[in-house]
Design an enzyme around this catalytic site. Structure first.
Site, PDB file in Angstrom:
ATOM      1  N   GLY A  46      41.280  46.277  46.492  1.00 22.12           N
ATOM      2  CA  GLY A  46      42.474  45.441  44.795  1.00 22.12           C
ATOM      3  C   GLY A  46      41.565  45.122  44.264  1.00 22.12           C
ATOM      4  N   HIS A  47      40.235  44.675  44.601  1.00 22.13           N
ATOM      5  CA  HIS A  47      39.998  43.568  44.413  1.00 22.13           C
ATOM      6  C   HIS A  47      38.502  43.759  43.508  1.00 22.13           C
ATOM      7  CE1 HIS A  47      38.118  39.528  42.834  1.00 22.13           C
ATOM      8  NE2 HIS A  47      38.673  39.108  42.554  1.00 22.13           N
ATOM      9  N   PHE A  48      38.136  44.563  42.901  1.00 29.44           N
ATOM     10  CA  PHE A  48      38.420  45.706  41.495  1.00 29.44           C
ATOM     11  C   PHE A  48      38.146  46.763  41.493  1.00 29.44           C
ATOM     12  CE2 PHE A  48      37.286  41.005  39.968  1.00 29.44           C
ATOM     13  CZ  PHE A  48      38.152  40.778  39.350  1.00 29.44           C
TER      14      PHE A  48
END
Length: 154
Positions: A46-48
């Site tokens: 989720g990052h990124f």
């Protein structure tokens, strides 16, 4: 060294939240250690997405685990006078970020003790990206040494 591995074995973390691969050196004044960022770390989902970058909070955690917790365990081992377990606990940081960390990068944390008194450890910490040769961040961190009964309260 055997002593270095014993310190890592005493850490209160396991995968996927263990961010110490090796302690390079340690004495009463400083510690240095390594952590290799794995390309499949859980936080990259989720990052990124499509352009993964290690979150600053994770870099801070790497610094805290090597520079405070491992160091605190080492310092306490030489002071241990009874059977009560004591744990170093992160309390604060002031860190300036200078560069990013990507999947596969290897980080080297170097910490110098500013003081260790009244169960408080304060350190100057620097994190270098060995892969790029750049300093990622630097600053100060501190933590308290808590007895087992405080950690395990219900």
């Amino acid at each position: 060294m055997k002593e270095h591995q014993e310190i890592i074995d005493l850490l209160p973390y396991t995968h996927p939240f263990l961010f110490v691969d090796e302690i390079i050196s340690v004495n009463d004044q400083e510690i240095s250690g390594l952590y290799q960022i794995k390309p499949d770390e859980y936080f990259f989902k989720g990052h990124f997405p499509g352009n993964p970058v290690v979150p600053g909070v994770i870099v801070t955690e790497v610094m805290a685990q090597i520079g405070l917790v491992c160091f605190g365990i080492y310092l306490l081992k030489s002071e241990e006078t009874n059977t009560i377990k004591r744990y170093p606990v992160f309390t604060s940081s002031k860190v300036d970020f200078l560069d990013i960390v990507k999947p596969g990068d290897q980080l080297k944390v170097h910490t110098k003790k500013l003081y260790f008194r009244f169960n408080k450890l304060k350190c100057s910490v620097e994190c270098e990206n060995i892969t790029t040769g750049k300093v990622v961040c630097r600053g100060e961190m501190d933590g308290l040494i808590l007895n087992e009964d405080v950690i395990e309260r219900k």
